[in-house]
Motif scaffolding. Sequence first.
Motif, PDB file in Angstrom:
ATOM      1  N   GLU A 160      -0.266   7.361  -8.987  1.00 26.23           N
ATOM      2  CA  GLU A 160      -0.290   8.376  -8.385  1.00 26.23           C
ATOM      3  C   GLU A 160      -0.481   8.312  -6.888  1.00 26.23           C
ATOM      4  OE1 GLU A 160       0.872  12.260  -9.791  1.00 26.23           O
ATOM      5  OE2 GLU A 160       3.048  11.779 -10.645  1.00 26.23           O
ATOM      6  N   ILE A 161      -0.182   8.861  -5.702  1.00 32.61           N
ATOM      7  CA  ILE A 161      -0.924   8.231  -4.823  1.00 32.61           C
ATOM      8  C   ILE A 161      -1.108   9.456  -4.236  1.00 32.61           C
ATOM      9  CG2 ILE A 161      -1.303   6.832  -2.547  1.00 32.61           C
ATOM     10  CD1 ILE A 161       1.666   5.689  -3.117  1.00 32.61           C
ATOM     11  N   ARG A 162      -2.624   9.779  -4.142  1.00 30.75           N
ATOM     12  CA  ARG A 162      -3.401  11.342  -3.927  1.00 30.75           C
ATOM     13  C   ARG A 162      -3.099  11.037  -2.158  1.00 30.75           C
ATOM     14  NH1 ARG A 162      -9.561  11.734  -3.736  1.00 30.75           N
ATOM     15  NH2 ARG A 162      -9.703  10.836  -6.191  1.00 30.75           N
ATOM     16  N   GLU A 163      -2.758  12.432  -1.878  1.00 30.49           N
ATOM     17  CA  GLU A 163      -2.041  11.771  -0.402  1.00 30.49           C
ATOM     18  C   GLU A 163      -3.309  11.578   0.994  1.00 30.49           C
ATOM     19  OE1 GLU A 163      -0.197  15.641   2.580  1.00 30.49           O
ATOM     20  OE2 GLU A 163      -0.970  16.764   0.626  1.00 30.49           O
ATOM     21  N   ASP A 164      -2.578  10.881   2.168  1.00 36.16           N
ATOM     22  CA  ASP A 164      -3.874  10.323   2.942  1.00 36.16           C
ATOM     23  C   ASP A 164      -4.309   9.743   2.431  1.00 36.16           C
ATOM     24  OD1 ASP A 164      -2.506  11.698   4.821  1.00 36.16           O
ATOM     25  OD2 ASP A 164      -3.849  13.513   4.411  1.00 36.16           O
ATOM     26  N   THR A 165      -4.634   8.695   1.007  1.00 39.06           N
ATOM     27  CA  THR A 165      -5.200   7.810   0.558  1.00 39.06           C
ATOM     28  C   THR A 165      -5.173   6.371   0.257  1.00 39.06           C
ATOM     29  OG1 THR A 165      -4.813   8.348  -1.783  1.00 39.06           O
ATOM     30  CG2 THR A 165      -6.234   8.835  -0.531  1.00 39.06           C
ATOM     31  N   LEU A 166      -3.600   5.951   0.799  1.00 40.87           N
ATOM     32  CA  LEU A 166      -3.125   4.710   0.402  1.00 40.87           C
ATOM     33  C   LEU A 166      -3.256   3.657   2.311  1.00 40.87           C
ATOM     34  CD1 LEU A 166      -1.172   2.676  -0.725  1.00 40.87           C
ATOM     35  CD2 LEU A 166       0.621   3.750   0.453  1.00 40.87           C
ATOM     36  N   LYS A 167      -3.842   2.540   2.041  1.00 35.39           N
ATOM     37  CA  LYS A 167      -4.126   1.513   2.967  1.00 35.39           C
ATOM     38  C   LYS A 167      -3.251   0.372   2.572  1.00 35.39           C
ATOM     39  CE  LYS A 167      -8.063   3.217   4.459  1.00 35.39           C
ATOM     40  NZ  LYS A 167      -9.449   2.970   4.559  1.00 35.39           N
ATOM     41  N   LEU A 168      -2.640  -0.392   3.563  1.00 38.31           N
ATOM     42  CA  LEU A 168      -1.889  -1.473   2.683  1.00 38.31           C
ATOM     43  C   LEU A 168      -2.038  -2.334   4.040  1.00 38.31           C
ATOM     44  CD1 LEU A 168       2.380  -0.746   2.166  1.00 38.31           C
ATOM     45  CD2 LEU A 168       0.148  -1.002   0.759  1.00 38.31           C
ATOM     46  N   PHE A 169      -2.349  -3.899   3.728  1.00 41.46           N
ATOM     47  CA  PHE A 169      -2.580  -5.204   4.129  1.00 41.46           C
ATOM     48  C   PHE A 169      -1.786  -6.156   4.165  1.00 41.46           C
ATOM     49  CE2 PHE A 169      -6.459  -2.982   3.368  1.00 41.46           C
ATOM     50  CZ  PHE A 169      -7.295  -2.340   4.812  1.00 41.46           C
ATOM     51  N   ASP A 170      -0.986  -6.869   5.340  1.00 35.05           N
ATOM     52  CA  ASP A 170      -0.502  -8.294   4.490  1.00 35.05           C
ATOM     53  C   ASP A 170      -1.836  -9.315   5.068  1.00 35.05           C
ATOM     54  OD1 ASP A 170      -1.638  -9.486   6.808  1.00 35.05           O
ATOM     55  OD2 ASP A 170       0.265  -8.479   8.882  1.00 35.05           O
ATOM     56  N   GLN A 171      -0.279 -10.112   4.032  1.00 38.18           N
ATOM     57  CA  GLN A 171      -1.374 -11.796   3.675  1.00 38.18           C
ATOM     58  C   GLN A 171      -2.149 -12.317   5.183  1.00 38.18           C
ATOM     59  OE1 GLN A 171       1.738 -11.266   4.899  1.00 38.18           O
ATOM     60  NE2 GLN A 171       1.916 -13.103   5.583  1.00 38.18           N
ATOM     61  N   ASN A 172      -1.928 -11.770   6.091  1.00 35.71           N
ATOM     62  CA  ASN A 172      -3.351 -12.240   7.168  1.00 35.71           C
ATOM     63  C   ASN A 172      -4.734 -10.402   7.342  1.00 35.71           C
ATOM     64  OD1 ASN A 172      -2.009 -14.465   7.574  1.00 35.71           O
ATOM     65  ND2 ASN A 172      -0.422 -12.792   9.285  1.00 35.71           N
ATOM     66  N   GLY A 173      -4.681 -10.196   6.471  1.00 37.78           N
ATOM     67  CA  GLY A 173      -5.530  -9.300   6.531  1.00 37.78           C
ATOM     68  C   GLY A 173      -5.248  -7.534   7.186  1.00 37.78           C
ATOM     69  N   ASN A 174      -3.799  -8.215   8.503  1.00 40.50           N
ATOM     70  CA  ASN A 174      -3.479  -6.874   8.918  1.00 40.50           C
ATOM     71  C   ASN A 174      -3.260  -5.588   8.582  1.00 40.50           C
ATOM     72  OD1 ASN A 174      -4.782  -8.805  11.513  1.00 40.50           O
ATOM     73  ND2 ASN A 174      -1.989  -9.950  11.382  1.00 40.50           N
ATOM     74  N   GLU A 175      -3.580  -4.379   9.010  1.00 47.00           N
ATOM     75  CA  GLU A 175      -3.122  -3.277   7.578  1.00 47.00           C
ATOM     76  C   GLU A 175      -2.014  -3.096   8.757  1.00 47.00           C
ATOM     77  OE1 GLU A 175      -4.942   1.302   7.597  1.00 47.00           O
ATOM     78  OE2 GLU A 175      -6.091  -0.346   8.212  1.00 47.00           O
ATOM     79  N   LEU A 176      -0.881  -2.455   7.884  1.00 48.75           N
ATOM     80  CA  LEU A 176       0.673  -1.653   8.205  1.00 48.75           C
ATOM     81  C   LEU A 176       0.160  -0.367   8.582  1.00 48.75           C
ATOM     82  CD1 LEU A 176       1.149  -4.572   6.194  1.00 48.75           C
ATOM     83  CD2 LEU A 176       2.637  -2.700   5.734  1.00 48.75           C
ATOM     84  N   HIS A 177       0.992   0.528  10.035  1.00 52.39           N
ATOM     85  CA  HIS A 177       1.237   1.706   9.865  1.00 52.39           C
ATOM     86  C   HIS A 177       1.723   2.232   9.362  1.00 52.39           C
ATOM     87  CE1 HIS A 177       0.326   4.611  12.702  1.00 52.39           C
ATOM     88  NE2 HIS A 177       1.721   4.434  12.993  1.00 52.39           N
ATOM     89  N   LYS A 178       1.232   3.585   8.729  1.00 51.86           N
ATOM     90  CA  LYS A 178       2.123   4.448   8.328  1.00 51.86           C
ATOM     91  C   LYS A 178       3.354   4.892   8.504  1.00 51.86           C
ATOM     92  CE  LYS A 178       1.978   8.528   5.785  1.00 51.86           C
ATOM     93  NZ  LYS A 178       1.115   9.869   5.366  1.00 51.86           N
ATOM     94  N   VAL A 179       4.213   5.406   8.382  1.00 50.04           N
ATOM     95  CA  VAL A 179       4.946   6.407   9.741  1.00 50.04           C
ATOM     96  C   VAL A 179       6.260   7.458   8.331  1.00 50.04           C
ATOM     97  CG1 VAL A 179       5.414   4.569  11.591  1.00 50.04           C
ATOM     98  CG2 VAL A 179       6.977   4.682   9.080  1.00 50.04           C
ATOM     99  N   ASP A 180       6.185   8.417   9.014  1.00 43.79           N
ATOM    100  CA  ASP A 180       6.435   9.809   8.286  1.00 43.79           C
ATOM    101  C   ASP A 180       8.191   9.223   8.702  1.00 43.79           C
ATOM    102  OD1 ASP A 180       4.175  10.437   7.225  1.00 43.79           O
ATOM    103  OD2 ASP A 180       3.781  11.336   9.424  1.00 43.79           O
ATOM    104  N   SER A 181       8.848   9.163  10.065  1.00 45.13           N
ATOM    105  CA  SER A 181       9.835   9.139  10.341  1.00 45.13           C
ATOM    106  C   SER A 181      11.498   8.034   9.878  1.00 45.13           C
ATOM    107  CB  SER A 181      10.192   9.955  11.419  1.00 45.13           C
ATOM    108  OG  SER A 181      11.552   9.890  11.582  1.00 45.13           O
ATOM    109  N   LYS A 182      11.849   7.860   9.139  1.00 45.72           N
ATOM    110  CA  LYS A 182      12.809   7.329   8.767  1.00 45.72           C
ATOM    111  C   LYS A 182      13.517   5.880  10.633  1.00 45.72           C
ATOM    112  CE  LYS A 182      14.823   8.186   4.850  1.00 45.72           C
ATOM    113  NZ  LYS A 182      16.847   8.727   4.019  1.00 45.72           N
ATOM    114  N   GLN A 183      13.098   6.934  11.683  1.00 45.38           N
ATOM    115  CA  GLN A 183      13.129   6.332  13.495  1.00 45.38           C
ATOM    116  C   GLN A 183      12.494   6.107  13.167  1.00 45.38           C
ATOM    117  OE1 GLN A 183      14.271   8.972  12.154  1.00 45.38           O
ATOM    118  NE2 GLN A 183      16.653   9.849  12.879  1.00 45.38           N
TER     119      GLN A 183
END
Length: 704
Positions: free
Chosen positions: A529-552
């Motif tokens: 289980e992920i602790r709130e506000d701790t997740l970071k995701l990176f693509d294969q190039n090392g670029n960080e993905l941006h978190k969004v809260d809304s589907k839009q």
Amino acid sequence: MNKKLMQRMFDLLPEGRKKDSLMSKYKRVLENKNRGEGGLQDSFEFKPKGHIKIEEIDSSGKVLGTLADQSNLVVNGAEEILLRSFSGDPNRILYKNRLPKKDETEIFFIENSKLSNENLFDGNQLLHSPNVIWSAVDDSKFDVSYGYYPITVYIKEENSTEYGKKAFRIYEENVPGSVPLNSEVYSTYTNMFIGIGEGKHYKLNMNDPRLIYSEGFHPSEDIAQTNVENHEVKYIGKISRFALDFEVSNKGSNIGIYVNGTLRENVKSLDESLTTPIVKSLEYDGFDNEVETEIRIVHTGSDKGIENSEMTLKALYIDELSKDMDGLIKEFKNFEVDFLTPAAYNTTPMGPYTIQLPNFPVKKGSVEIKYNELTFSEVDSPEKLTDTTFYLDDLHGVIEFNRALAGVNVTYSITGEIYDTELPETMTATNVSYVTASEFNQNETPVGVVNGINKTFTLTKKNIKSGTLTIKKSGTLLTESEIASINYATGEVILEVAPNSGETLTAEYIYMHEETTTIDANKYITPYEIREDTLKLFDQNGNELHKVDSKQDFGDGKYMLVEDNKKAVLISLKNKDGQSITRIEAIYKSDEKPGVSTNYSRAVIEKPKTVNEYPWFELDKGAVRFVAEFPELKPSHNVTIREMGLFDGPRMDDEVVGFNNYPVKAFSLVRVGETRKDVNTGIRITWTITLLNEDGQPFHGGNN
């Protein structure tokens, strides 16, 4: 003899034959004016004295060498624990619980003589003590644990192929022909546990009574500050190391560190370039913890003539155990983030010359590397590597060098984050969909027959915006009283009066047009289980993905968490540059796994192999002997043991079944010389408590 103390201890003992016997002997001692020739008085005048021996063992229990052999500290309250250990406590019966590692075990054989030549069962009831049955099994076929509650497994008799023996299997679940089998009663006495720790430092409050200050030097709990030259603070104790935190400022002084009256170091706490004080640390080790060491910290003035120069002490650290302690300074934990016992690594033989640490992400600045007495320093890029430097990829735990090396000693800490890498094909294909609504104006003729009879008409659009509909009959605006009802959702309108043939109806309104947008995505499920506000995701190039809260807001290069599921993450198929994401790296924290699992728990004192006594009573030597083992992989990494404790119970974190969190007390504590336990090495601890009489001689209890 302290009669009040003795009576209080007796009051703690459970009622029963043993208590009655002890009370009877005690009364006879009190009635003997000469304090007796029977020798029993020594058992009530005892002063416990401890001795500990640590041996290195292999996986079969064979002793490979002695790591420590020394006396130890017996703490306050030990008498009560020892009395409980002698007499037993029915509320602390310990069971040895076994669960088969497979659905069913192999066949075990037990001699008929152990069963008094009786059958195993009588119908659906076992005819023998569970302990008799368990004496015939191989523990390696079971997952073994200890608890204050027993667990039930099932035993089924099999056809025996060995003469004079009965055969059986054990099952975790009830199977046809089986009967219940309870756990082995491991001990009916108070149970002892041994804990180990690496207690390097114990932080003292600055007003701790063990610290002796010069007259007029008045500390608070968190700071000791003086501008008086020759003011000092002194500590005397049996320590093996000592550490100090002090402030460096533009008002600082010289600080003299004296060990047993000799100046060890003169430290400058003055830095005129500083506008804000900073804290620095000093550490001294190598002291003999068997004898007292005197540490003095003295304000020795200022070599730049600064008036009222300040000596500011922030913290003092020692490693002395005291009789008032009820636990260790730093017992090993269930999860660890600091790996401070050096482990030896070899680099790859070909460039780039790297070491892969087993645990990562690594805490920046925590890596210390020594090689052939050389201490390496860290550089911030591989291009700057020299023969005595290293570069750290902290995210992946990779250390790079300028050359091939063998036997590199490394210590480090990790962030406590969990690292995971996934490919899209291991994820679940899904989508993120949402509905958008837009306003449009409409001018039309409603659908419906105009014949002087029909009053119901339908608008061509639905989801009418409330309050926007106007209807005209032959150009004249109808009032609210002329309209019976409007269904804004379906567009149905009912008039009070049906329009006559030849009349015309027109309608104007605003309607809401809904459109569903669907974006393909991947669902990634994390192991914890992920602790709130701790997740970071990176693509294969090392670029960080941006978190969004809304589907839009979801789209390329973005991710969002799934509501009500702390393990699920929705990830876009493409990165922010529109390239397909072929791999993701995830870094996060979880309360389920706040570090590396150590497999550590306090070790239960072993039952003797030869006699059914617990603990090991050696009354001919006036001693009680406790033995426990910490096998290989426990803890699951190299550790340096600096302290040990003998306790009358486990920790809460040990999760012993049935443990009711009664106050666990330390019987005895010991500071050992730094004892290294490698991950693949086991140790056996033999703890002997000798009962001494008033003359300092061991009590001999005879053969009773």
